[in-house]
Scaffold this motif. Sequence first.
Motif, PDB file in Angstrom:
ATOM      1  N   VAL A   4       0.747  -0.989  -0.019  1.00  0.00           N
ATOM      2  CA  VAL A   4       0.105  -0.222  -0.114  1.00  0.00           C
ATOM      3  C   VAL A   4       0.828   1.131  -0.032  1.00  0.00           C
ATOM      4  O   VAL A   4       2.079   1.020   0.107  1.00  0.00           O
ATOM      5  CB  VAL A   4      -1.019  -0.114   1.444  1.00  0.00           C
ATOM      6  N   GLU A   5       0.290   2.445  -0.009  1.00  0.00           N
ATOM      7  CA  GLU A   5       0.945   3.785  -0.126  1.00  0.00           C
ATOM      8  C   GLU A   5       0.405   4.444   0.885  1.00  0.00           C
ATOM      9  O   GLU A   5      -0.611   4.488   1.102  1.00  0.00           O
ATOM     10  CB  GLU A   5       1.165   4.411  -1.507  1.00  0.00           C
ATOM     11  N   VAL A   6       1.349   5.377   1.462  1.00  0.00           N
ATOM     12  CA  VAL A   6       0.902   6.357   2.452  1.00  0.00           C
ATOM     13  C   VAL A   6       1.389   7.707   1.861  1.00  0.00           C
ATOM     14  O   VAL A   6       2.469   7.892   1.455  1.00  0.00           O
ATOM     15  CB  VAL A   6       1.570   6.019   3.737  1.00  0.00           C
ATOM     16  N   ALA A   7       0.427   8.594   1.621  1.00  0.00           N
ATOM     17  CA  ALA A   7       0.831   9.801   1.092  1.00  0.00           C
ATOM     18  C   ALA A   7       0.412  11.241   2.009  1.00  0.00           C
ATOM     19  O   ALA A   7      -0.408  10.957   2.883  1.00  0.00           O
ATOM     20  CB  ALA A   7       0.107  10.001  -0.100  1.00  0.00           C
ATOM     21  N   TYR A   8       1.557  12.017   1.881  1.00  0.00           N
ATOM     22  CA  TYR A   8       1.105  13.314   2.542  1.00  0.00           C
ATOM     23  C   TYR A   8       1.677  14.574   1.837  1.00  0.00           C
ATOM     24  O   TYR A   8       2.786  14.495   1.188  1.00  0.00           O
ATOM     25  CB  TYR A   8       1.932  13.476   4.117  1.00  0.00           C
ATOM     26  N   ALA A   9       1.108  15.638   1.671  1.00  0.00           N
ATOM     27  CA  ALA A   9       1.499  16.715   0.849  1.00  0.00           C
ATOM     28  C   ALA A   9       1.331  18.018   1.406  1.00  0.00           C
ATOM     29  O   ALA A   9       0.555  18.278   2.300  1.00  0.00           O
ATOM     30  CB  ALA A   9       0.716  16.728  -0.438  1.00  0.00           C
ATOM     31  N   LEU A  10       2.318  18.908   1.461  1.00  0.00           N
ATOM     32  CA  LEU A  10       2.396  20.212   1.740  1.00  0.00           C
ATOM     33  C   LEU A  10       2.310  20.956   0.469  1.00  0.00           C
ATOM     34  O   LEU A  10       2.366  20.525  -0.606  1.00  0.00           O
ATOM     35  CB  LEU A  10       3.652  20.474   2.485  1.00  0.00           C
ATOM     36  N   PRO A  11       1.969  22.438   0.481  1.00  0.00           N
ATOM     37  CA  PRO A  11       1.941  23.081  -0.800  1.00  0.00           C
ATOM     38  C   PRO A  11       3.095  22.861  -1.577  1.00  0.00           C
ATOM     39  O   PRO A  11       2.978  22.974  -2.968  1.00  0.00           O
ATOM     40  CB  PRO A  11       1.855  24.559  -0.059  1.00  0.00           C
ATOM     41  N   HIS A  12       4.166  22.576  -1.226  1.00  0.00           N
ATOM     42  CA  HIS A  12       5.546  22.535  -2.006  1.00  0.00           C
ATOM     43  C   HIS A  12       6.239  21.442  -2.036  1.00  0.00           C
ATOM     44  O   HIS A  12       7.399  21.270  -2.430  1.00  0.00           O
ATOM     45  CB  HIS A  12       6.382  23.897  -1.839  1.00  0.00           C
ATOM     46  N   GLU A  13       5.667  20.373  -1.192  1.00  0.00           N
ATOM     47  CA  GLU A  13       6.409  19.182  -0.938  1.00  0.00           C
ATOM     48  C   GLU A  13       5.437  18.163  -0.847  1.00  0.00           C
ATOM     49  O   GLU A  13       4.198  18.519  -0.008  1.00  0.00           O
ATOM     50  CB  GLU A  13       7.238  19.519   0.120  1.00  0.00           C
ATOM     51  N   ALA A  37       5.579  10.071   9.732  1.00  0.00           N
ATOM     52  CA  ALA A  37       5.368  11.223  10.650  1.00  0.00           C
ATOM     53  C   ALA A  37       6.979  11.422  11.163  1.00  0.00           C
ATOM     54  O   ALA A  37       7.010  12.559  11.676  1.00  0.00           O
ATOM     55  CB  ALA A  37       4.482  10.773  11.932  1.00  0.00           C
ATOM     56  N   GLU A  38       7.883  10.701  10.805  1.00  0.00           N
ATOM     57  CA  GLU A  38       9.135  11.146  11.173  1.00  0.00           C
ATOM     58  C   GLU A  38       9.957  12.351  10.252  1.00  0.00           C
ATOM     59  O   GLU A  38      10.834  12.944  10.505  1.00  0.00           O
ATOM     60  CB  GLU A  38      10.061   9.966  11.081  1.00  0.00           C
ATOM     61  N   VAL A  39       9.232  12.178   8.867  1.00  0.00           N
ATOM     62  CA  VAL A  39       9.499  13.150   7.824  1.00  0.00           C
ATOM     63  C   VAL A  39       8.912  14.313   8.290  1.00  0.00           C
ATOM     64  O   VAL A  39       9.553  15.496   7.933  1.00  0.00           O
ATOM     65  CB  VAL A  39       9.311  12.405   6.488  1.00  0.00           C
ATOM     66  N   PHE A  40       7.568  14.478   8.535  1.00  0.00           N
ATOM     67  CA  PHE A  40       6.751  15.626   8.644  1.00  0.00           C
ATOM     68  C   PHE A  40       6.303  15.618  10.156  1.00  0.00           C
ATOM     69  O   PHE A  40       5.376  14.945  10.266  1.00  0.00           O
ATOM     70  CB  PHE A  40       5.484  15.340   7.749  1.00  0.00           C
ATOM     71  N   SER A  41       6.823  16.221  11.000  1.00  0.00           N
ATOM     72  CA  SER A  41       6.655  16.284  12.364  1.00  0.00           C
ATOM     73  C   SER A  41       5.276  16.864  12.611  1.00  0.00           C
ATOM     74  O   SER A  41       4.620  16.315  13.682  1.00  0.00           O
ATOM     75  CB  SER A  41       7.920  17.275  13.133  1.00  0.00           C
ATOM     76  N   GLN A  42       4.745  17.566  11.809  1.00  0.00           N
ATOM     77  CA  GLN A  42       3.180  18.007  12.047  1.00  0.00           C
ATOM     78  C   GLN A  42       2.286  17.027  11.957  1.00  0.00           C
ATOM     79  O   GLN A  42       1.087  17.229  12.252  1.00  0.00           O
ATOM     80  CB  GLN A  42       2.906  19.348  11.075  1.00  0.00           C
ATOM     81  N   ILE A  43       2.629  15.688  11.319  1.00  0.00           N
ATOM     82  CA  ILE A  43       1.268  14.668  11.240  1.00  0.00           C
ATOM     83  C   ILE A  43       1.392  14.036  12.645  1.00  0.00           C
ATOM     84  O   ILE A  43       2.029  13.794  13.417  1.00  0.00           O
ATOM     85  CB  ILE A  43       1.921  13.698  10.297  1.00  0.00           C
TER      86      ILE A  43
END
Length: 103
Positions: A4-13, A37-43
């Motif tokens: 499976v895939e897990v996706a997260y997006a910010l406006p520029h990343e 969540a280790e890559v994007f601490s806001q998750i």
Amino acid sequence: MITVEVAYALPHEQKIVAVQVEQGCTAYEAVIKSRIAEVFSQIDPDNDPMGVFGKAIRDPKKEVLKAGDRVEIYRPLIADPKEARAKRAAKLKAQKGQDAQAE
């Protein structure tokens, strides 16, 4: 095992992580296993809304995934979409009114 895939997006990343999980894995478990969540601490996997292929899911801890599913972690909205549309419409209407007066 399924992928499976897990996706997260910010406006520029954005980041999409492919994860091997056991059959019967939930969306929440896939997010934890992906370690995104280790890559994007806001998750916050315990509180952030999630969906599968753009369709919101009520309870990520109960939503069982199928091979090839993509779990998306959603960010909070900055502005209410209805309110933003109403503001754009009002601005356009005012602009048309000014154009009509100028003629």
